[in-house]
Design a protein around this motif. Structure first.
Motif, PDB file in Angstrom:
ATOM      1  N   UNK A  29       0.035  -0.652   8.029  1.00  0.00           N
ATOM      2  CA  UNK A  29      -1.343  -0.170   7.879  1.00  0.00           C
ATOM      3  C   UNK A  29      -2.342  -1.127   8.515  1.00  0.00           C
ATOM      4  N   UNK A  30      -2.154  -2.414   8.281  1.00  0.00           N
ATOM      5  CA  UNK A  30      -3.125  -3.390   8.774  1.00  0.00           C
ATOM      6  C   UNK A  30      -2.927  -3.662  10.265  1.00  0.00           C
ATOM      7  N   UNK A  31      -1.691  -3.875  10.681  1.00  0.00           N
ATOM      8  CA  UNK A  31      -1.409  -4.276  12.059  1.00  0.00           C
ATOM      9  C   UNK A  31      -1.389  -3.075  13.003  1.00  0.00           C
ATOM     10  N   UNK A  32      -0.572  -2.084  12.685  1.00  0.00           N
ATOM     11  CA  UNK A  32      -0.407  -0.951  13.587  1.00  0.00           C
ATOM     12  C   UNK A  32      -1.559   0.040  13.517  1.00  0.00           C
ATOM     13  N   UNK A  35      -6.168  -0.817   9.977  1.00  0.00           N
ATOM     14  CA  UNK A  35      -6.997  -0.607   8.791  1.00  0.00           C
ATOM     15  C   UNK A  35      -7.339  -1.973   8.204  1.00  0.00           C
ATOM     16  N   UNK A  36      -8.499  -2.084   7.623  1.00  0.00           N
ATOM     17  CA  UNK A  36      -8.894  -3.366   7.038  1.00  0.00           C
ATOM     18  C   UNK A  36      -8.049  -3.638   5.789  1.00  0.00           C
ATOM     19  N   UNK A  37      -7.822  -4.915   5.496  1.00  0.00           N
ATOM     20  CA  UNK A  37      -7.103  -5.239   4.262  1.00  0.00           C
ATOM     21  C   UNK A  37      -7.758  -4.626   3.027  1.00  0.00           C
ATOM     22  N   UNK A  42      -7.431  -0.594  -1.286  1.00  0.00           N
ATOM     23  CA  UNK A  42      -8.008   0.568  -1.966  1.00  0.00           C
ATOM     24  C   UNK A  42      -7.063   1.766  -1.900  1.00  0.00           C
ATOM     25  N   UNK A  43      -6.496   2.040  -0.748  1.00  0.00           N
ATOM     26  CA  UNK A  43      -5.611   3.190  -0.570  1.00  0.00           C
ATOM     27  C   UNK A  43      -4.333   3.070  -1.390  1.00  0.00           C
ATOM     28  N   UNK A  44      -3.788   1.871  -1.490  1.00  0.00           N
ATOM     29  CA  UNK A  44      -2.551   1.652  -2.251  1.00  0.00           C
ATOM     30  C   UNK A  44      -2.816   1.309  -3.717  1.00  0.00           C
ATOM     31  N   UNK A  50      -2.883  -8.938  -3.027  1.00  0.00           N
ATOM     32  CA  UNK A  50      -1.558  -8.362  -2.771  1.00  0.00           C
ATOM     33  C   UNK A  50      -1.378  -8.100  -1.276  1.00  0.00           C
ATOM     34  N   UNK A  51      -2.417  -7.562  -0.659  1.00  0.00           N
ATOM     35  CA  UNK A  51      -2.352  -7.256   0.777  1.00  0.00           C
ATOM     36  C   UNK A  51      -2.136  -8.537   1.568  1.00  0.00           C
ATOM     37  N   UNK A  52      -2.925  -9.554   1.275  1.00  0.00           N
ATOM     38  CA  UNK A  52      -2.796 -10.807   2.023  1.00  0.00           C
ATOM     39  C   UNK A  52      -1.469 -11.512   1.752  1.00  0.00           C
TER      40      UNK A  52
END
Length: 91
Positions: A29-32, A35-37, A42-44, A50-52
Motif C-alpha cells: 500500500x505504501x510503496x507500490x 498511499x500515505x502511512x 486508517x484503511x486497515x 503499526x504501519x511504520x
C-alpha cells in the motif's frame, strides 16, 4: 504493537500481531500504491506506529520479503494455469 508469525495464519508471513494484515500488505500500500502511512493506518484500522513498524521490518528483511513476493506470485500463476477455463464459443 508487535509483529508475529504463525504458520496457521497467512502461511507464516510476518504480520501485525492480532490481525491478518501482513507486512507485505502494508508495504504494498505504501510503496507500490503510494498511499500515505496515515491513510494505510486508517484503511486497515491500525495505528500509524503499526504501519511504520511493518515498513521497518520490510526494509530490514528486504531479501526475505522479495522471496515471499516471488513465491506468492508463482503460487498465483500455478492456480491460474490449473483453473478451469471457459469453453470457447463456436460461431
Amino acid at each position: 504493537m508487535s509483529l508475529s508469525r504463525d504458520e496457521d495464519v497467512l502461511g507464516g508471513e510476518p504480520r501485525i500481531d492480532g490481525t491478518r494484515i501482513s507486512v507485505r500488505h502494508v508495504a504494498a500500500r505504501v510503496i507500490d500504491s503510494r498511499q500515505s502511512p496515515a491513510h494505510v493506518a486508517d484503511q486497515f484500522d491500525i495505528s500509524i506506529a503499526d504501519v511504520y513498524e511493518a515498513l521497518y521490518y520490510y526494509y530490514a528483511h528486504i531479501d526475505k520479503m522479495r522471496e515471499l513476493e516471488a513465491e506468492n506470485e508463482a503460487a498465483f500463476e500455478r492456480v491460474r494455469e490449473s483453473s478451469v477455463k471457459p469453453k470457447e464459443t463456436v460461431q
